[in-house]
Design a protein around this motif. Structure first.
Motif, PDB file in Angstrom:
ATOM      1  N   LEU A  68       0.657  -1.053  -0.211  1.00  0.00           N
ATOM      2  CA  LEU A  68      -0.086  -0.270  -0.233  1.00  0.00           C
ATOM      3  C   LEU A  68       1.452   1.331   0.108  1.00  0.00           C
ATOM      4  O   LEU A  68       1.789   1.295   1.025  1.00  0.00           O
ATOM      5  CB  LEU A  68      -0.750  -0.037   1.817  1.00  0.00           C
ATOM      6  CG  LEU A  68      -1.687  -1.370   1.631  1.00  0.00           C
ATOM      7  CD1 LEU A  68      -2.436  -1.387   2.722  1.00  0.00           C
ATOM      8  CD2 LEU A  68      -2.748  -0.970   0.154  1.00  0.00           C
ATOM      9  N   LEU A  69       1.009   2.483  -0.820  1.00  0.00           N
ATOM     10  CA  LEU A  69       1.945   3.393  -1.438  1.00  0.00           C
ATOM     11  C   LEU A  69       0.733   4.663  -0.608  1.00  0.00           C
ATOM     12  O   LEU A  69      -0.381   4.530  -0.366  1.00  0.00           O
ATOM     13  CB  LEU A  69       1.528   3.623  -2.276  1.00  0.00           C
ATOM     14  CG  LEU A  69       2.521   2.414  -3.281  1.00  0.00           C
ATOM     15  CD1 LEU A  69       2.645   3.131  -4.862  1.00  0.00           C
ATOM     16  CD2 LEU A  69       3.684   2.408  -3.072  1.00  0.00           C
ATOM     17  N   GLY A  70       1.797   5.512   0.197  1.00  0.00           N
ATOM     18  CA  GLY A  70       1.219   6.213   1.305  1.00  0.00           C
ATOM     19  C   GLY A  70       0.534   7.458  -0.046  1.00  0.00           C
ATOM     20  O   GLY A  70      -0.234   8.088   0.568  1.00  0.00           O
ATOM     21  N   SER A  71       1.276   7.739  -1.032  1.00  0.00           N
ATOM     22  CA  SER A  71       1.440   8.533  -1.801  1.00  0.00           C
ATOM     23  C   SER A  71       1.526   7.933  -3.540  1.00  0.00           C
ATOM     24  O   SER A  71       2.462   7.280  -3.621  1.00  0.00           O
ATOM     25  CB  SER A  71       2.254   9.770  -1.629  1.00  0.00           C
ATOM     26  OG  SER A  71       2.979   9.449  -1.162  1.00  0.00           O
ATOM     27  N   PRO A  72       1.084   9.608  -4.185  1.00  0.00           N
ATOM     28  CA  PRO A  72       1.789   8.737  -6.306  1.00  0.00           C
ATOM     29  C   PRO A  72       3.246   8.487  -5.647  1.00  0.00           C
ATOM     30  O   PRO A  72       3.653   9.870  -5.359  1.00  0.00           O
ATOM     31  CB  PRO A  72       0.932   9.385  -6.395  1.00  0.00           C
ATOM     32  CG  PRO A  72      -0.377  10.077  -5.390  1.00  0.00           C
ATOM     33  CD  PRO A  72       0.163  10.001  -3.985  1.00  0.00           C
TER      34      PRO A  72
END
Length: 80
Positions: A68-72
């Motif tokens: 899961l990426l916290g930001s692009p």
């Protein structure tokens, strides 16, 4: 004397070249921890931690799982 000087120059060139092509490899796993060392047995948790540790001359190995990426994140040419 000239041979010795050339030998020293060649030695330094070889050492510099070896260091410049050395590749850092770190491992990332969803079950890892960003306080780990990034080895296969102690992987990092986040992709961004792995990327920050290798810089532009390295390899980030993603272990199996869901990330899961916290930001692009944009992929640059040196990221490939």
């Amino acid at each position: 004397m000239l041979v010795f000087q050339m030998s020293v120059i060649v030695l330094f060139a070889v050492i510099w070249l070896q260091q410049s092509i050395a590749q850092v490899t770190v491992y990332v796993s969803p079950t890892g921890s960003d306080t780990n060392s990034g080895t296969v047995d102690q992987p990092f948790k986040s992709i961004s931690k792995g990327l920050s540790m290798v810089g532009t001359n390295g390899l980030v190995v993603l272990r199996g799982g869901v990330y899961l990426l916290g930001s692009p994140r944009s992929v640059e040419q040196f990221d490939s």
